[in-house]
Design a protein around this motif. Structure first.
Motif, PDB file in Angstrom:
ATOM      1  N   GLU A 128      -0.820   4.550  -1.784  1.00 22.52           N
ATOM      2  CA  GLU A 128       0.022   4.055  -2.883  1.00 22.52           C
ATOM      3  C   GLU A 128      -0.022   5.272  -3.768  1.00 22.52           C
ATOM      4  N   ALA A 129       1.041   5.582  -4.460  1.00 22.19           N
ATOM      5  CA  ALA A 129       1.273   6.585  -5.317  1.00 22.19           C
ATOM      6  C   ALA A 129       2.102   6.154  -6.710  1.00 22.19           C
ATOM      7  N   TYR A 130       3.296   5.793  -6.678  1.00 22.20           N
ATOM      8  CA  TYR A 130       3.993   5.158  -7.719  1.00 22.20           C
ATOM      9  C   TYR A 130       5.162   4.361  -7.142  1.00 22.20           C
ATOM     10  N   GLY A 131       5.050   3.931  -5.909  1.00 18.63           N
ATOM     11  CA  GLY A 131       5.921   2.957  -5.146  1.00 18.63           C
ATOM     12  C   GLY A 131       5.167   1.838  -4.800  1.00 18.63           C
ATOM     13  N   SER A 132       5.165   1.521  -3.589  1.00 16.05           N
ATOM     14  CA  SER A 132       4.312   0.493  -3.038  1.00 16.05           C
ATOM     15  C   SER A 132       2.785   0.491  -3.126  1.00 16.05           C
ATOM     16  N   ASP A 133       2.256  -0.628  -3.227  1.00 10.62           N
ATOM     17  CA  ASP A 133       0.915  -0.665  -3.586  1.00 10.62           C
ATOM     18  C   ASP A 133       0.238  -1.013  -2.384  1.00 10.62           C
ATOM     19  N   ALA A 134      -1.090  -0.373  -2.026  1.00  4.82           N
ATOM     20  CA  ALA A 134      -1.889  -0.540  -0.826  1.00  4.82           C
ATOM     21  C   ALA A 134      -2.197  -1.942  -0.617  1.00  4.82           C
ATOM     22  N   PRO A 135      -2.674  -2.822  -1.445  1.00  4.64           N
ATOM     23  CA  PRO A 135      -3.378  -4.332  -1.027  1.00  4.64           C
ATOM     24  C   PRO A 135      -2.223  -4.833  -0.678  1.00  4.64           C
ATOM     25  N   THR A 136      -1.071  -5.095  -1.173  1.00  2.00           N
ATOM     26  CA  THR A 136      -0.029  -5.802  -0.539  1.00  2.00           C
ATOM     27  C   THR A 136       0.418  -5.463   1.044  1.00  2.00           C
ATOM     28  N   VAL A 137       0.567  -4.170   1.253  1.00  2.00           N
ATOM     29  CA  VAL A 137       0.625  -3.776   2.523  1.00  2.00           C
ATOM     30  C   VAL A 137      -0.314  -4.002   3.630  1.00  2.00           C
ATOM     31  N   LEU A 138      -1.609  -4.186   2.984  1.00  2.00           N
ATOM     32  CA  LEU A 138      -2.897  -4.222   4.036  1.00  2.00           C
ATOM     33  C   LEU A 138      -2.838  -5.675   4.257  1.00  2.00           C
ATOM     34  N   SER A 139      -2.457  -6.367   3.387  1.00  2.00           N
ATOM     35  CA  SER A 139      -2.580  -7.874   3.598  1.00  2.00           C
ATOM     36  C   SER A 139      -1.371  -8.340   4.442  1.00  2.00           C
ATOM     37  N   TRP A 140      -0.141  -7.620   4.326  1.00  2.00           N
ATOM     38  CA  TRP A 140       0.855  -7.975   5.321  1.00  2.00           C
ATOM     39  C   TRP A 140       0.466  -7.648   6.921  1.00  2.00           C
ATOM     40  N   VAL A 141      -0.251  -6.459   6.974  1.00  2.00           N
ATOM     41  CA  VAL A 141      -0.453  -5.724   8.228  1.00  2.00           C
ATOM     42  C   VAL A 141      -1.734  -6.611   8.942  1.00  2.00           C
ATOM     43  N   ALA A 142      -2.773  -7.134   7.983  1.00  2.00           N
ATOM     44  CA  ALA A 142      -4.017  -7.591   8.499  1.00  2.00           C
ATOM     45  C   ALA A 142      -3.424  -8.900   9.093  1.00  2.00           C
ATOM     46  N   ALA A 143      -2.395  -9.629   8.373  1.00  2.00           N
ATOM     47  CA  ALA A 143      -2.043 -10.897   8.846  1.00  2.00           C
ATOM     48  C   ALA A 143      -1.244 -10.983  10.275  1.00  2.00           C
TER      49      ALA A 143
END
Length: 349
Positions: free
Chosen positions: A37-52
């Motif tokens: 993450e930088a100033y666009g997508s946030d990491a936790p949301t992406v990781l929850s999507w991938v983990a699911a």
């Protein structure tokens, strides 16, 4: 040596492909999937999507930015992701850089080492589910003379200890990372220079904490491209290297430029930065030496990549994170599979 993948930033038009890459990495037995993450997508949301939508691969933040969140919020997010993923979350932290910290989050970029140390102490204390109180230079919990009281995390993480990584580049940050973290996230790593630019400082930090490098995860990220034309493959990464060495930060505070200098590219790093900051991004990319790209990526045939993997393992790398390059999903999947083939041929699997 284990393998990981780094999906980079979400929202760049390859989101569906990124999920497919993560799922293929899961099927191939990759150890961890990182998101940035930088100033666009946030990491936790992406990781929850991938983990699911994966089965066994760990998911990790590379990184969750320290100025973006209060430490207790980070502990809550880590505990929640670890619980939802069935114990597959790894927490990667970093201070980001002055431009993002101050321009995007409105957080002064001062005393980054002290802030990181306090942040990690609070996060660990919160994740351990003890009643949270802390008196430091940057955080005081609860606030004095108010209604706040020490409270504890209500969520139970899947594991008692969630692995904590820190993104580190400079010598002092690397030493502190060795002292207080479970692993180090490295970028622009050269196997030939890794001892002098990173590992010796991590080792010093481990020794300061009365520990060895045993169990500490040295985790660099390397772009990966497979093919016969080494120079053509390297050219794919010229804009990437030029961005970091030339434009990631100000002239005085570009940690990647300083890293390139420590690897012996003082003159070239200055030229790349001059061109990039003057707006000549193409000139900056052209000024990147082929050797610098070749030393900080994995390029070529499976056999050549296997040899490079051996060099990284000998330099102390324990998890090699790959960023498989390609213009199509099929090309990225091919590169991903080549990574596992190369690891098997290297004898390191």
């Amino acid at each position: 040596m284990r393998l990981g993948i780094n999906l980079g930033y979400w929202g760049a038009g390859m989101d569906g492909d990124n999920l497919a890459v993560a799922q293929e990495a899961d099927r191939l037995g990759y150890d961890v999937c990182w998101a940035a993450e930088a100033y666009g997508s946030d990491a936790p949301t992406v990781l929850s999507w991938v983990a699911a939508q994966t089965e066994s691969i760990d998911v990790g933040s590379a990184i969750m930015q320290i100025p973006a969140r209060q430490p207790a919020m980070t502990a809550m997010t880590a505990a929640t992701l670890d619980s939802l993923s069935g114990g597959r979350f790894r927490l990667g932290l970093g201070v980001s850089g002055p431009q993002v910290s101050e321009g995007w989050y409105g957080v002064k970029f001062d005393k980054p080492l002290a802030r990181t140390r306090e942040y990690v102490e609070i996060v660990r204390r919160a994740m351990s589910r003890e009643r949270l109180s802390y008196e430091g230079q940057h955080w005081t919990l609860p606030l004095p003379d108010g209604p706040g009281k020490p409270i504890k995390l209500t969520v139970h993480p899947q594991r008692e200890h969630i692995p904590l990584y820190i993104a580190a580049i400079g010598p002092k940050n690397l030493e502190q990372t060795g002292e207080i973290a479970d692993g180090a996230l490295l970028i622009l790593p050269s196997a030939e220079h890794l001892e002098d630019t990173a590992v010796k400082y991590l080792r010093a930090g481990r020794e300061k904490a009365g520990k060895t490098m045993e169990g500490f995860d040295v985790c660099p990220t390397l772009p990966l491209a497979v093919g016969d034309d080494i120079f053509g493959l390297a050219d794919m990464f010229r804009p990437y290297t030029a961005l970091y060495v030339g434009g990631m930060g100000s002239r005085k505070q570009n940690f990647y430029n300083q890293l390139a200098q420590r690897m012996g590219y003082e003159k070239e790093a200055a030229e790349i930065q001059d061109k990039y900051l003057s707006g000549d991004k193409n000139g900056a990319a052209a000024a990147v030496p082929h050797q610098l790209i070749d030393q900080t990526t994995l390029l070529g045939s499976v056999e050549r990549i296997a040899e490079r993997m051996q060099a990284y393992a000998a330099a102390g790398v324990t998890t090699l994170t790959l960023a498989p390059a390609g213009f199509t999903l099929d090309e990225r999947i091919t590169a991903l599979r080549a990574g596992t083939d190369a690891l098997e041929r290297s004898g390191l699997a």
